[in-house]
Design an enzyme around this catalytic site. Structure first.
Site, mmCIF file in Angstrom:
data_model
loop_
_atom_site.group_PDB
_atom_site.id
_atom_site.type_symbol
_atom_site.label_atom_id
_atom_site.label_comp_id
_atom_site.label_asym_id
_atom_site.label_seq_id
_atom_site.Cartn_x
_atom_site.Cartn_y
_atom_site.Cartn_z
ATOM 1 C CD GLU A 270 42.218 52.956 39.759
ATOM 2 O OE1 GLU A 270 42.639 51.819 40.072
ATOM 3 O OE2 GLU A 270 42.917 53.980 39.808
ATOM 4 C CE LYS A 272 38.863 42.525 41.992
ATOM 5 N NZ LYS A 272 39.575 41.459 41.289
ATOM 6 N NE ARG A 277 48.718 44.628 43.037
ATOM 7 C CZ ARG A 277 48.085 44.948 44.165
ATOM 8 N NH1 ARG A 277 47.137 44.169 44.633
ATOM 9 N NH2 ARG A 277 48.388 46.046 44.813
ATOM 10 N NE ARG A 292 47.343 38.604 46.003
ATOM 11 C CZ ARG A 292 46.052 38.874 46.041
ATOM 12 N NH1 ARG A 292 45.451 39.337 44.965
ATOM 13 N NH2 ARG A 292 45.371 38.685 47.116
ATOM 14 C CD GLU A 322 45.058 42.308 38.090
ATOM 15 O OE1 GLU A 322 45.825 42.573 39.037
ATOM 16 O OE2 GLU A 322 44.327 41.309 38.082
ATOM 17 C CG PHE A 363 46.482 49.496 39.912
ATOM 18 C CD1 PHE A 363 46.879 49.587 41.226
ATOM 19 C CD2 PHE A 363 46.419 48.259 39.300
ATOM 20 C CE1 PHE A 363 47.233 48.452 41.927
ATOM 21 C CE2 PHE A 363 46.767 47.114 39.997
ATOM 22 C CZ PHE A 363 47.180 47.210 41.315
ATOM 23 N NE ARG A 439 42.822 40.346 52.160
ATOM 24 C CZ ARG A 439 42.799 40.250 50.828
ATOM 25 N NH1 ARG A 439 42.066 41.068 50.102
ATOM 26 N NH2 ARG A 439 43.494 39.330 50.221
ATOM 27 C CE LYS A 445 38.205 41.335 47.337
ATOM 28 N NZ LYS A 445 39.071 40.195 47.331
HETATM 29 P P1 AMP Z 1 41.015 40.065 44.770
HETATM 30 O O1 AMP Z 1 42.156 39.341 44.117
HETATM 31 O O2 AMP Z 1 39.677 39.531 44.430
HETATM 32 O O3 AMP Z 1 41.278 40.290 46.242
HETATM 33 O O4 AMP Z 1 41.015 41.542 44.141
HETATM 34 C C1 AMP Z 1 42.068 42.426 44.263
HETATM 35 C C2 AMP Z 1 42.971 42.301 43.055
HETATM 36 O O5 AMP Z 1 42.393 42.921 41.910
HETATM 37 C C3 AMP Z 1 44.287 43.009 43.188
HETATM 38 O O6 AMP Z 1 45.200 42.267 43.929
HETATM 39 C C4 AMP Z 1 44.721 43.188 41.745
HETATM 40 O O7 AMP Z 1 45.466 42.047 41.345
HETATM 41 C C5 AMP Z 1 43.409 43.188 40.967
HETATM 42 N N1 AMP Z 1 43.092 44.467 40.280
HETATM 43 C C6 AMP Z 1 42.515 44.565 39.066
HETATM 44 N N2 AMP Z 1 42.337 45.847 38.708
HETATM 45 C C7 AMP Z 1 42.817 46.614 39.720
HETATM 46 C C8 AMP Z 1 42.901 48.032 39.935
HETATM 47 N N3 AMP Z 1 42.444 48.925 39.058
HETATM 48 N N4 AMP Z 1 43.442 48.448 41.119
HETATM 49 C C9 AMP Z 1 43.888 47.550 42.039
HETATM 50 N N5 AMP Z 1 43.830 46.209 41.876
HETATM 51 C C10 AMP Z 1 43.301 45.738 40.730
#
Ligand code: AMP
Length: 585
Positions: A270, A272, A277, A292, A322, A363, A439, A445
Site C-alpha cells: 500500500e 505509505k 493517523r 495515534r 491515514e 487502510f 509494533r 514500512k
Molecule cells: P512510521 O510513523 O514511520 O512508524 O510509519 C508508520 C505510519 O505510517 C503509521 O502509523 C501510519 O500513520 C502511516 N501510514 C501511512 N500509510 C499507511 C498505510 N497504508 N497503512 C498503515 N499505515 C500507514
C-alpha cells in the site's frame, strides 16, 4: 479504603527510582484493595478520568489558591508566596495546612471514594457561576485532609502528581497482585530481582494485561477485571466504539526483497501516505476521531466527520486511516509538516479546512456492526474496507493497495507511490490479525531514505502519447578521475510535464536545455553533449554490470536542474564508490 493508604504509597513511590520496587509497592496496594479498585487505580495515576477521556476539571491555580486559603486560614497572598517558593501548589498546601490551628483538625478520615467523587464532581460544573460550587467541593476535601493528604489532593487537581510511575510498572503490578500466587512470584528487594515458577507463564499474564490495556486504555477497567474474574476476565475485555484503542504499529523493511521475506508472499502493498493517523469511530450516529496518541480531534476535522457520514456505510464501526494533506491549488499531496497545524488548532477551523484540506485513506477495519475484526485476517479486513468505503479521491477512499508476489511489480508500485508524493509503501501480511498497540512484523514500512547526487545528463528518450514532444527520461552519469563520463542509470521519476510551481524540473525545461546539445538521434533515444547537471535523489547505490560506472541507483528521482553547476562539478566515481562502501557497512 482510607485515602491515607494511597498517600503512603505515593510517598513511597516518590522516594525510590527503582522500577521493580515501585512495582512491588503498587502490587501490595492492589492486593489490599476491594470495591474501590477502579477509583484507586485512576487516583494512583493522578487522574479521575482515563487518559483518552476529554473531560477536564477546569480548575485554575487561582481557585486552588482560594481553596487552600479557606482551609488553612492563611490569606491568598500568603498561599501565593508559598507557591512561588517551589512552583508546586501541593507543597504550598502541605506546609500551610501543617501550620493550621489544631482546632480545625477533625477526627474524620478521608476515603478514596470521597476524594475521587468530590474531584470528579468538580468536572461536572462547567461555565459561569460554577466557581463557588467547585471551591466548596475542593475546600471540603482540604479541610478534612491531613497536610500530606492535602499535598496530593492539590497535585491531583492541578494535574501533576509528581511521583513518577510508568504504565509498565502499573501493568506489571496488576500481574504481581492478582496472579503472583499462581506464578509463585517472589520479589527480592536486596537484589532488585524477581523469581517466578515459569517465565513463559509469566509472559502470558503480562501479555494478557497489556492486550486488555491496549483495547481500553484504562487500567482501572483492566485491574478490576483481573481482580474479579482473573485471566478469563482479561480475555473477555473488549473494545468499545467511541473509546480509542492503541493502534497497530509498523516495523521496517530494508527493501522490497526484505519486505517479502518478512511478510511472505503474496503480500499486500500500500501507499505509505505522509500524513497522520486517524482512528474513526461511529456509534449511534456520532463520529469521533482520535489521533495515534489517542487525542480526540473530532472538532478539528469537521470535513472528515462529513466524509465519514456521507461515504462510509454502517452504523457502528472503528476504522484505521491515514489523513494526508494536499494543496487545494495543485491537488498534490503535501508533506505532513504542512498540515500538522490542523491537529492542534482550536480556532478558525473552517478557514483551515479550506486552506489545508486532507484526504482520508482508510487502510483497516477493527470493528464493524457488532463484530470485532481484530483476529480476522487482513485480506478479509481489506475486502470489508473496500465494501463499505466509497472511493472519492481527495476526500475519502480505501487506500491504494495491491496484492502481489512479484518483486518487479512491487518496485513499480513503490516508484509510483514515491512519484505521487508519498513516503514509500507499507507491506502487510495477508493472513495477519490486527494487533493493537504492537509494533508488529506483519506490517512493515519501506521508506527509502534519500541522499542526492549531482549527475550529468548524457542522453534522453522522447516521451510517448501526449508527451511525445518532450524528452521525458534521462541517461545520467558521474565523472571519473580523468574527466570521463560514466553512466550510472536512467531516471524518469520526479519530473513534471509543465511548470506549475517554482520547485523541481519539468520536461519542457529539460527539452529546451538539451535540444541545442543533441549529437545523435536513434529511434526515440538521443545522445547529448554532457553539459546539463541535475540533482538526483536515490534510495541506495548498487553494483551493476549494466552501466559503465559499474553502479546503479535504486529509486532515482530528479529533484532539480542545477543550472549553477558545470559537468565537471558532478559527483565523481570515487565518491560513489565511497558512498557505496559506507552504505553497506
Ligand atoms: P512510521 O510513523 O514511520 O512508524 O510509519 C508508520 C505510519 O505510517 C503509521 O502509523 C501510519 O500513520 C502511516 N501510514 C501511512 N500509510 C499507511 C498505510 N497504508 N497503512 C498503515 N499505515 C500507514
Amino acid at each position: 479504603m482510607d485515602y491515607k493508604k494511597l498517600v503512603d504509597v505515593y510517598e513511597a513511590l516518590g522516594s525510590t527510582t527503582k522500577r521493580l520496587k515501585k512495582t512491588a509497592i503498587i502490587a501490595e496496594l492492589l492486593k489490599q484493595t476491594n470495591a474501590d479498585i477502579q477509583k484507586l487505580m485512576l487516583l494512583l495515576q493522578g487522574r479521575v478520568f482515563p487518559t483518552w477521556d476529554q473531560r477536564e476539571l477546569g480548575v485554575a491555580d487561582r481557585l486552588l489558591i482560594k481553596a487552600i486559603a479557606a482551609s488553612s486560614g492563611a490569606t491568598s497572598d500568603k498561599v501565593e508566596r508559598e507557591f512561588a517558593k517551589t512552583g508546586d501548589l501541593g507543597l504550598a498546601a502541605e506546609s500551610l495546612l501543617r501550620n493550621r490551628r489544631q482546632s480545625t483538625l477533625t477526627s474524620r478520615s478521608l476515603t478514596i471514594t470521597k476524594v475521587f467523587d468530590n474531584i470528579r464532581k468538580v468536572a461536572e460544573f462547567q461555565g459561569k457561576g460554577t466557581v463557588e460550587r467547585k471551591l466548596q467541593l475542593i475546600s471540603e476535601l482540604l479541610t478534612t485532609a491531613t497536610a500530606k493528604e492535602a499535598k496530593y489532593i492539590v497535585r491531583t487537581i492541578s494535574g501533576n502528581l509528581r511521583v513518577g510511575i510508568g504504565s509498565g510498572s502499573i501493568r506489571d503490578a496488576i500481574v504481581w497482585a492478582f496472579f503472583g500466587k499462581e506464578l509463585e512470584l517472589k520479589y527480592d528487594d536486596k537484589d532488585e530481582a524477581i523469581k517466578v515458577r515459569d517465565r513463559a507463564d509469566f509472559g502470558k499474564y503480562l501479555d494478557a494485561v497489556q492486550s486488555a490495556y491496549d483495547l481500553t486504555n484504562d487500567f482501572s477497567v483492566v485491574a478490576e477485571a483481573a481482580q474479579t474474574k482473573g485471566l478469563k476476565g482479561l480475555s473477555t475485555i473488549s473494545l468499545k466504539v467511541g473509546i480509542p484503542i492503541k493502534v497497530m504499529l509498523a516495523q521496517k523493511a530494508k527493501d522490497v526483497e526484505d519486505g517479502f521475506r518478512q511478510v511472505g508472499k503474496p503480500a499486500a502493498i500500500e501507499y505509505k501516505y505522509d500524513g497522520f493517523r486517524i482512528q474513526l469511530h461511529k456509534s449511534k450516529g456520532t463520529i469521533s476521531l482520535f489521533t495515534r496518541r489517542l487525542e480526540n480531534v473530532t472538532k478539528q476535522f469537521p470535513d472528515v466527520v462529513k466524509y465519514a457520514k456521507e461515504y462510509i456505510k454502517g452504523n457502528e464501526y472503528i476504522l484505521d486511516s491515514e489523513a494526508v494533506g494536499y494543496s487545494p491549488k495543485t491537488r498534490k499531496y503535501l508533506p505532513f509538516q504542512m498540515v500538522s497545524q490542523r491537529i492542534k488548532r482550536k480556532y478558525d477551523i473552517s478557514k483551515l479546512e479550506q486552506e489545508l484540506p486532507v484526504e482520508v485513506n482508510i487502510f483497516d477495519v477493527i470493528y464493524y456492526e457488532g463484530k470485532n475484526y481484530i483476529s480476522t485476517p487482513f485480506r478479509e479486513r481489506r475486502k470489508l474496507v473496500e465494501k463499505i468505503v466509497k472511493s472519492v479521491p481527495l476526500k475519502i477512499k480505501p487506500c491504494e493497495h495491491i496484492e502481489s508476489s512479484n518483486e518487479e511489480e512491487a518496485k513499480k508500485f513503490l516508484a509510483k507511490a514515491l512519484d505521487s508524493g508519498n513516503e514509500g509503501v507499507m507491506l502487510k501480511a495477508l493472513d495477519a490479525p490486527y494487533k493493537p498497540g504492537s509494533r508488529v512484523g506483519y506490517m512493515l514500512k519501506l521508506k527509502p531514505s534519500f541522499d542526492t547526487l549531482d549527475l550529468v545528463v548524457i542522453g534522453a528518450d522522447w516521451g510517448e502519447g501526449k508527451r511525445a514532444k518532450y524528452l521525458s527520461s534521462f541517461y545520467i552519469a558521474c565523472v571519473d578521475e580523468d574527466g570521463n563520463f560514466k553512466e550510472i542509470g536512467k531516471v524518469a521519476s520526479g519530473i513534471k510535464e509543465l511548470e506549475d510551481s517554482a520547485e523541481g524540473a519539468t520536461m519542457q525545461q529539460m527539452t529546451s536545455l538539451l535540444k541545442p546539445l543533441f549529437t545523435s538521434e536513434k529511434g526515440k533515444t538521443i545522445t547529448v553533449k554532457p553539459k546539463v547537471v541535475i540533482e538526483v535523489e536515490y534510495g541506495e547505490i548498487q553494483k551493476s554490470p549494466t552501466y559503465s560506472s559499474g553502479y546503479a541507483l535504486r529509486f532515482p528521482r530528479i529533484k532539480t536542474v542545477r543550472e549553477d553547476r558545470k559537468a565537471d562539478d558532478a559527483t565523481t566515481l570515487n565518491e560513489i564508490e565511497k558512498l557505496y562502501k559506507e552504505q553497506n557497512k
